[in-house]
Enzyme design. Structure first.
Site, PDB file in Angstrom:
ATOM      1  N   HIS A  79     -49.415 -48.756  31.785  1.00  0.00           N
ATOM      2  CA  HIS A  79     -48.082 -49.100  31.306  1.00  0.00           C
ATOM      3  C   HIS A  79     -47.558 -50.354  32.017  1.00  0.00           C
ATOM      4  O   HIS A  79     -47.967 -50.655  33.144  1.00  0.00           O
ATOM      5  CB  HIS A  79     -47.126 -47.918  31.504  1.00  0.00           C
ATOM      6  CG  HIS A  79     -47.419 -46.780  30.566  1.00  0.00           C
ATOM      7  ND1 HIS A  79     -46.590 -45.691  30.413  1.00  0.00           N
ATOM      8  CD2 HIS A  79     -48.467 -46.580  29.713  1.00  0.00           C
ATOM      9  CE1 HIS A  79     -47.102 -44.868  29.508  1.00  0.00           C
ATOM     10  NE2 HIS A  79     -48.237 -45.383  29.078  1.00  0.00           N
ATOM     11  N   GLU A  81     -44.778 -51.048  33.450  1.00  0.00           N
ATOM     12  CA  GLU A  81     -44.079 -50.842  34.727  1.00  0.00           C
ATOM     13  C   GLU A  81     -45.072 -50.679  35.873  1.00  0.00           C
ATOM     14  O   GLU A  81     -44.905 -51.247  36.952  1.00  0.00           O
ATOM     15  CB  GLU A  81     -43.205 -49.584  34.664  1.00  0.00           C
ATOM     16  CG  GLU A  81     -42.231 -49.525  33.513  1.00  0.00           C
ATOM     17  CD  GLU A  81     -42.791 -48.873  32.262  1.00  0.00           C
ATOM     18  OE1 GLU A  81     -43.916 -49.211  31.853  1.00  0.00           O
ATOM     19  OE2 GLU A  81     -42.101 -48.030  31.669  1.00  0.00           O
ATOM     20  N   CYS A 108     -44.816 -43.364  35.219  1.00  0.00           N
ATOM     21  CA  CYS A 108     -44.269 -44.611  35.775  1.00  0.00           C
ATOM     22  C   CYS A 108     -43.057 -44.312  36.660  1.00  0.00           C
ATOM     23  O   CYS A 108     -42.843 -44.995  37.666  1.00  0.00           O
ATOM     24  CB  CYS A 108     -43.903 -45.581  34.662  1.00  0.00           C
ATOM     25  SG  CYS A 108     -45.361 -46.263  33.854  1.00  0.00           S
TER      26      CYS A 108
HETATM   27  N1  LIG Z   1     -42.321 -47.130  29.226  1.00  0.00           N
HETATM   28  C1  LIG Z   1     -43.490 -47.368  28.616  1.00  0.00           C
HETATM   29  C2  LIG Z   1     -43.880 -46.593  27.544  1.00  0.00           C
HETATM   30  C3  LIG Z   1     -45.068 -46.888  26.917  1.00  0.00           C
HETATM   31  N2  LIG Z   1     -45.824 -47.907  27.348  1.00  0.00           N
HETATM   32  C4  LIG Z   1     -47.019 -48.284  26.619  1.00  0.00           C
HETATM   33  C5  LIG Z   1     -48.125 -47.312  26.426  1.00  0.00           C
HETATM   34  C6  LIG Z   1     -48.703 -47.704  25.087  1.00  0.00           C
HETATM   35  O1  LIG Z   1     -49.549 -48.848  25.244  1.00  0.00           O
HETATM   36  C7  LIG Z   1     -47.477 -48.097  24.314  1.00  0.00           C
HETATM   37  C8  LIG Z   1     -46.845 -46.947  23.560  1.00  0.00           C
HETATM   38  O2  LIG Z   1     -47.546 -46.786  22.370  1.00  0.00           O
HETATM   39  P1  LIG Z   1     -46.955 -45.920  21.151  1.00  0.00           P
HETATM   40  O3  LIG Z   1     -47.015 -44.482  21.551  1.00  0.00           O
HETATM   41  O4  LIG Z   1     -45.534 -46.378  20.906  1.00  0.00           O
HETATM   42  O5  LIG Z   1     -47.869 -46.255  20.010  1.00  0.00           O
HETATM   43  O6  LIG Z   1     -46.572 -48.578  25.293  1.00  0.00           O
HETATM   44  C9  LIG Z   1     -45.403 -48.674  28.423  1.00  0.00           C
HETATM   45  O7  LIG Z   1     -46.078 -49.655  28.808  1.00  0.00           O
HETATM   46  N3  LIG Z   1     -44.260 -48.372  29.042  1.00  0.00           N
HETATM   47 ZN   LIG Z   2     -45.357 -45.154  31.906  1.00  0.00          ZN
END
Ligand SMILES: Nc1ccn([C@H]2C[C@H](O)[C@@H](COP(=O)(O)O)O2)c(=O)n1
Ligand SMILES: [Zn+2]
Length: 161
Positions: A79, A81, A108
């Site tokens: 992620h 963060e 995170c």
């Molecule tokens: N706070 C967050 C939440 C999600 N992510 C990343 C993880 C995945 O690459 C994407 C979420 O994918 P989805 O379930 O919307 O198809 O975002 C992050 O980096 N930080």
């Molecule tokens: Zn996360």
């Protein structure tokens, strides 16, 4: 009377803008997330976006959100963060602020708390109903991390000069 420009961007617009720019590096076809960590004296300490770990090719690993087992992207993505925290090479993040384009998940949140980050400014909260986000908010609250929704301004910021 000063000739100073009046329409300069705020600190929040600046740091969330950097986080949005970082998110544009993400190869995730569904959700691109960016993060920017800032010191108490408004210096950018680190940035990150969601993607696969080093050595895990964007072209070889799966980007599917629906696939079963080893073909799901959720097994492999770091992620934004966590990437921002891990990208920091300067030492301690105690007292820092994290700007992030999507509210952090529970994993995170653990890293944010343990890194000593004390303030979180987030834009989207599109997964607010998910258990992992509810757990994240619970932990961040217990740890005394301030959670501030980003106030979007009317201003359109363009990067083409
Ligand atoms: N706070 C967050 C939440 C999600 N992510 C990343 C993880 C995945 O690459 C994407 C979420 O994918 P989805 O379930 O919307 O198809 O975002 C992050 O980096 N930080
Ligand atoms: Zn996360």
């Amino acid at each position: 009377m000063s000739d100073k420009r009046k329409d300069y961007i705020t600190w929040d617009e600046y740091f969330m803008g950097v986080a949005i720019l970082a998110s544009m590096r993400s190869k995730d076809p569904n959700t691109q997330v960016g993060a920017c960590i800032v010191s108490q004296d408004n210096k950018i300490l680190s940035m990150g976006y969601n993607g696969f770990p080093m050595g895990c090719s964007d072209d070889e690993y799966p980007w599917s959100r629906d696939a079963e087992g080893l073909d799901s992207k959720y097994l492999y993505t770091t992620h934004s963060e966590l990437n921002a925290i891990l990208n920091y090479r300067g030492g301690c993040l105690e007292g820092a602020t994290l700007y992030v384009t999507l509210f952090p998940c529970n994993e995170c949140a653990k890293a944010i708390i343990q890194a000593g980050i004390k303030k979180l400014v987030y834009d989207s909260d599109k997964y607010a109903d998910q258990t992992n986000v509810l757990a994240s908010k619970r932990m961040l609250k217990s740890a005394g991390v301030e959670m501030i929704p980003y106030q979007r301004s009317e201003r359109k910021i363009t990067l083409n000069v």
